[in-house]
Design an enzyme around this catalytic site. Structure first.
Site, PDB file in Angstrom:
ATOM      1  N   LYS A  17       0.831  -1.218   0.000  1.00 31.44           N
ATOM      2  CA  LYS A  17       0.000   0.000   0.000  1.00 31.44           C
ATOM      3  C   LYS A  17       0.865   1.267   0.000  1.00 31.44           C
ATOM      4  O   LYS A  17       0.641   2.169  -0.797  1.00 31.44           O
ATOM      5  CB  LYS A  17      -0.952   0.008   1.216  1.00 31.44           C
ATOM      6  CG  LYS A  17      -1.890  -1.193   1.276  1.00 31.44           C
ATOM      7  CD  LYS A  17      -2.848  -1.110   2.443  1.00 31.44           C
ATOM      8  CE  LYS A  17      -2.180  -1.151   3.800  1.00 31.44           C
ATOM      9  NZ  LYS A  17      -1.447  -2.425   4.083  1.00 31.44           N
ATOM     10  N   ARG A  92      -9.519   0.571   9.072  1.00 28.31           N
ATOM     11  CA  ARG A  92      -9.050  -0.791   9.330  1.00 28.31           C
ATOM     12  C   ARG A  92     -10.085  -1.610  10.083  1.00 28.31           C
ATOM     13  O   ARG A  92      -9.835  -2.787  10.354  1.00 28.31           O
ATOM     14  CB  ARG A  92      -7.784  -0.723  10.168  1.00 28.31           C
ATOM     15  CG  ARG A  92      -6.479  -1.064   9.435  1.00 28.31           C
ATOM     16  CD  ARG A  92      -5.376  -0.868  10.445  1.00 28.31           C
ATOM     17  NE  ARG A  92      -4.123  -1.473  10.171  1.00 28.31           N
ATOM     18  CZ  ARG A  92      -3.083  -0.872   9.603  1.00 28.31           C
ATOM     19  NH1 ARG A  92      -3.193   0.331   9.126  1.00 28.31           N
ATOM     20  NH2 ARG A  92      -1.940  -1.493   9.514  1.00 28.31           N
ATOM     21  N   ARG A 131      11.633  -5.675   5.053  1.00 29.17           N
ATOM     22  CA  ARG A 131      11.382  -4.251   4.749  1.00 29.17           C
ATOM     23  C   ARG A 131      12.356  -3.350   5.512  1.00 29.17           C
ATOM     24  O   ARG A 131      12.606  -3.547   6.686  1.00 29.17           O
ATOM     25  CB  ARG A 131       9.939  -3.901   5.151  1.00 29.17           C
ATOM     26  CG  ARG A 131       9.642  -2.402   5.092  1.00 29.17           C
ATOM     27  CD  ARG A 131       8.179  -2.083   5.065  1.00 29.17           C
ATOM     28  NE  ARG A 131       7.462  -2.433   6.277  1.00 29.17           N
ATOM     29  CZ  ARG A 131       6.127  -2.333   6.399  1.00 29.17           C
ATOM     30  NH1 ARG A 131       5.399  -1.915   5.377  1.00 29.17           N
ATOM     31  NH2 ARG A 131       5.542  -2.666   7.525  1.00 29.17           N
ATOM     32  N   ARG A 164      11.563  -1.620  11.092  1.00 26.38           N
ATOM     33  CA  ARG A 164      10.542  -1.272  12.082  1.00 26.38           C
ATOM     34  C   ARG A 164      10.457  -2.350  13.162  1.00 26.38           C
ATOM     35  O   ARG A 164      10.546  -3.542  12.851  1.00 26.38           O
ATOM     36  CB  ARG A 164       9.174  -1.153  11.374  1.00 26.38           C
ATOM     37  CG  ARG A 164       8.961   0.205  10.736  1.00 26.38           C
ATOM     38  CD  ARG A 164       7.775   0.251   9.818  1.00 26.38           C
ATOM     39  NE  ARG A 164       6.540  -0.296  10.359  1.00 26.38           N
ATOM     40  CZ  ARG A 164       5.379  -0.303   9.717  1.00 26.38           C
ATOM     41  NH1 ARG A 164       5.295   0.236   8.504  1.00 26.38           N
ATOM     42  NH2 ARG A 164       4.305  -0.824  10.259  1.00 26.38           N
ATOM     43  N   ARG A 175       0.055  -9.194  13.449  1.00 25.74           N
ATOM     44  CA  ARG A 175      -0.566  -8.144  12.626  1.00 25.74           C
ATOM     45  C   ARG A 175      -1.405  -8.761  11.504  1.00 25.74           C
ATOM     46  O   ARG A 175      -2.473  -8.256  11.171  1.00 25.74           O
ATOM     47  CB  ARG A 175       0.512  -7.220  12.043  1.00 25.74           C
ATOM     48  CG  ARG A 175       1.053  -6.268  13.104  1.00 25.74           C
ATOM     49  CD  ARG A 175       2.361  -5.642  12.675  1.00 25.74           C
ATOM     50  NE  ARG A 175       2.222  -4.837  11.484  1.00 25.74           N
ATOM     51  CZ  ARG A 175       3.204  -4.595  10.631  1.00 25.74           C
ATOM     52  NH1 ARG A 175       4.411  -5.102  10.839  1.00 25.74           N
ATOM     53  NH2 ARG A 175       2.994  -3.855   9.575  1.00 25.74           N
TER      54      ARG A 175
HETATM   55  P1  ADP Z   1       2.181  -1.922   3.225  1.00 25.09           P
HETATM   56  O1  ADP Z   1       2.227  -0.398   3.185  1.00 25.09           O
HETATM   57  O2  ADP Z   1       0.974  -2.464   2.560  1.00 25.09           O
HETATM   58  O3  ADP Z   1       2.403  -2.473   4.600  1.00 25.09           O
HETATM   59  P2  ADP Z   1       4.746  -1.703   1.813  1.00 25.09           P
HETATM   60  O4  ADP Z   1       4.437  -0.813   0.660  1.00 25.09           O
HETATM   61  O5  ADP Z   1       5.530  -1.096   2.941  1.00 25.09           O
HETATM   62  O6  ADP Z   1       3.402  -2.439   2.354  1.00 25.09           O
HETATM   63  O7  ADP Z   1       5.531  -2.997   1.236  1.00 25.09           O
HETATM   64  C1  ADP Z   1       5.992  -4.017   2.117  1.00 25.09           C
HETATM   65  C2  ADP Z   1       7.370  -4.501   1.647  1.00 25.09           C
HETATM   66  O8  ADP Z   1       7.207  -5.233   0.426  1.00 25.09           O
HETATM   67  C3  ADP Z   1       8.383  -3.411   1.358  1.00 25.09           C
HETATM   68  O9  ADP Z   1       9.658  -3.858   1.753  1.00 25.09           O
HETATM   69  C4  ADP Z   1       8.300  -3.218  -0.167  1.00 25.09           C
HETATM   70  O10 ADP Z   1       9.525  -2.774  -0.724  1.00 25.09           O
HETATM   71  C5  ADP Z   1       7.949  -4.630  -0.636  1.00 25.09           C
HETATM   72  N1  ADP Z   1       7.044  -4.662  -1.805  1.00 25.09           N
HETATM   73  C6  ADP Z   1       5.992  -3.849  -2.062  1.00 25.09           C
HETATM   74  N2  ADP Z   1       5.376  -4.209  -3.208  1.00 25.09           N
HETATM   75  C7  ADP Z   1       6.054  -5.293  -3.679  1.00 25.09           C
HETATM   76  C8  ADP Z   1       5.906  -6.140  -4.847  1.00 25.09           C
HETATM   77  N3  ADP Z   1       4.921  -5.936  -5.739  1.00 25.09           N
HETATM   78  N4  ADP Z   1       6.786  -7.148  -4.990  1.00 25.09           N
HETATM   79  C9  ADP Z   1       7.779  -7.368  -4.083  1.00 25.09           C
HETATM   80  N5  ADP Z   1       7.969  -6.614  -2.982  1.00 25.09           N
HETATM   81  C10 ADP Z   1       7.123  -5.582  -2.780  1.00 25.09           C
HETATM   82  P1  AMP Z   2       0.999   0.454   9.223  1.00 28.54           P
HETATM   83  O1  AMP Z   2       2.059   1.498   9.088  1.00 28.54           O
HETATM   84  O2  AMP Z   2      -0.204   0.720   8.377  1.00 28.54           O
HETATM   85  O3  AMP Z   2       1.558  -0.934   9.047  1.00 28.54           O
HETATM   86  O4  AMP Z   2       0.472   0.546  10.726  1.00 28.54           O
HETATM   87  C1  AMP Z   2       1.347   0.297  11.824  1.00 28.54           C
HETATM   88  C2  AMP Z   2       0.538   0.179  13.108  1.00 28.54           C
HETATM   89  O5  AMP Z   2      -0.118   1.423  13.408  1.00 28.54           O
HETATM   90  C3  AMP Z   2      -0.595  -0.869  13.106  1.00 28.54           C
HETATM   91  O6  AMP Z   2      -0.137  -2.188  13.366  1.00 28.54           O
HETATM   92  C4  AMP Z   2      -1.501  -0.328  14.220  1.00 28.54           C
HETATM   93  O7  AMP Z   2      -0.961  -0.592  15.506  1.00 28.54           O
HETATM   94  C5  AMP Z   2      -1.399   1.191  13.996  1.00 28.54           C
HETATM   95  N1  AMP Z   2      -2.451   1.651  13.047  1.00 28.54           N
HETATM   96  C6  AMP Z   2      -2.246   2.176  11.808  1.00 28.54           C
HETATM   97  N2  AMP Z   2      -3.419   2.491  11.237  1.00 28.54           N
HETATM   98  C7  AMP Z   2      -4.397   2.144  12.104  1.00 28.54           C
HETATM   99  C8  AMP Z   2      -5.818   2.177  12.083  1.00 28.54           C
HETATM  100  N3  AMP Z   2      -6.492   2.640  11.011  1.00 28.54           N
HETATM  101  N4  AMP Z   2      -6.489   1.726  13.165  1.00 28.54           N
HETATM  102  C9  AMP Z   2      -5.842   1.269  14.246  1.00 28.54           C
HETATM  103  N5  AMP Z   2      -4.499   1.176  14.334  1.00 28.54           N
HETATM  104  C10 AMP Z   2      -3.768   1.613  13.276  1.00 28.54           C
END
Ligand code: ADP
Ligand code: AMP
Length: 217
Positions: A17, A92, A131, A164, A175
């Protein structure tokens, strides 16, 4: 017709995302609003909100709805959201989705599209545990799938890359479980409202961007 365009990016943690939001927000000229990023900024700034959120984030749990909804309400009232926004990580829960709908109607906006980035569970674990995030600008990398040019350094701002705390294997599993229980029902919620657009998130980052922009056009 409501005037402002809001797009909600839906998908499990690690679906891509944040990665895709950068591309879409630039193309569609909508601000990228990530609830997780806002919590992390608050954590860094040691605000009361940050301290409260930390307890939940460290365990891989969701921050309570009332706190999260009020944070997003404040953020969406800012002037950069005058034409809409791209939401990443919010809503969420069904309660958050209902709150968003009523908040947007009061702002003369609505959720116009909900791209759902579909990625199966076994792929998510490898994505999250590999990541790396830039401490200064938040840019996201993957040690295998999308590495930075210089190890440990951001390509854009030369900031330090870190893993992270909640990307540790134990927290990642929790998660994903929380997502399946509390967030997955939103797929039906938005499908029933006729705005869900599913894309295959297992393809390359570039291909997913193309598919998302095509679905949104
Ligand atoms: P989200 O925001 O949904 O948690 P991220 O955008 O941070 O996910 O992506 C999670 C991890 O996967 C990151 O390390 C990113 O570089 C990698 N990633 C994202 N999209 C792809 C893809 N299409 N193929 C392989 N790796 C990806
Ligand atoms: P993310 O960066 O989206 O992976 O979110 C990291 C963490 O932030 C999650 O695991 C939750 O603890 C908190 N968080 C982010 N967005 C929300 C949401 N919409 N509702 C509740 N907790 C959230």
């Amino acid at each position: 017709m409501s005037l402002k365009t809001f797009i909600v990016l839906l998908g499990p943690p690690g679906a891509g995302k944040g990665t895709q939001a950068q591309v879409i927000s630039e193309k569609l000229k909508l601000p990228h609003i990530s609830s997780g990023d806002i919590f992390r900024e608050n954590l860094k700034g040691q605000t009361e909100l940050g301290k409260l959120a930390k307890g939940y984030m460290d365990k891989g749990e969701l921050v309570p709805d009332d706190v999260t909804i009020s944070m997003i309400r404040d953020r969406l009232s800012r002037s950069d959201c005058s034409t809409g926004a791209l939401l990443d990580g919010f809503p969420r829960t069904p309660t958050q989705a209902e709150a968003l709908a009523s908040l947007l109607s009061s702002l003369d906006g609505s959720v116009k599209a909900v791209p759902y980035i579909n990625v199966p569970e076994h792929i998510l674990i490898e994505r999250l545990t590999g990541r790396w995030t830039c401490r200064s600008c938040g840019q996201v990398y993957h040690e295998k799938f999308n590495p930075s040019k210089v190890q440990g350094k951001c390509d854009f701002c030369a900031g330090e890359l870190y893993q992270r705390d909640d990307d540790k294997a134990e927290t990642v599993t929790r998660r994903i479980h929380v997502y399946l229980e509390q967030t997955q029902p939103l797929i039906d919620f938005y499908q029933q409202r006729g705005v869900l657009l599913e894309v295959d998130g297992t393809l390359s980052i570039e291909q997913v961007s193309v598919d998302l922009l095509t679905a949104l056009s």
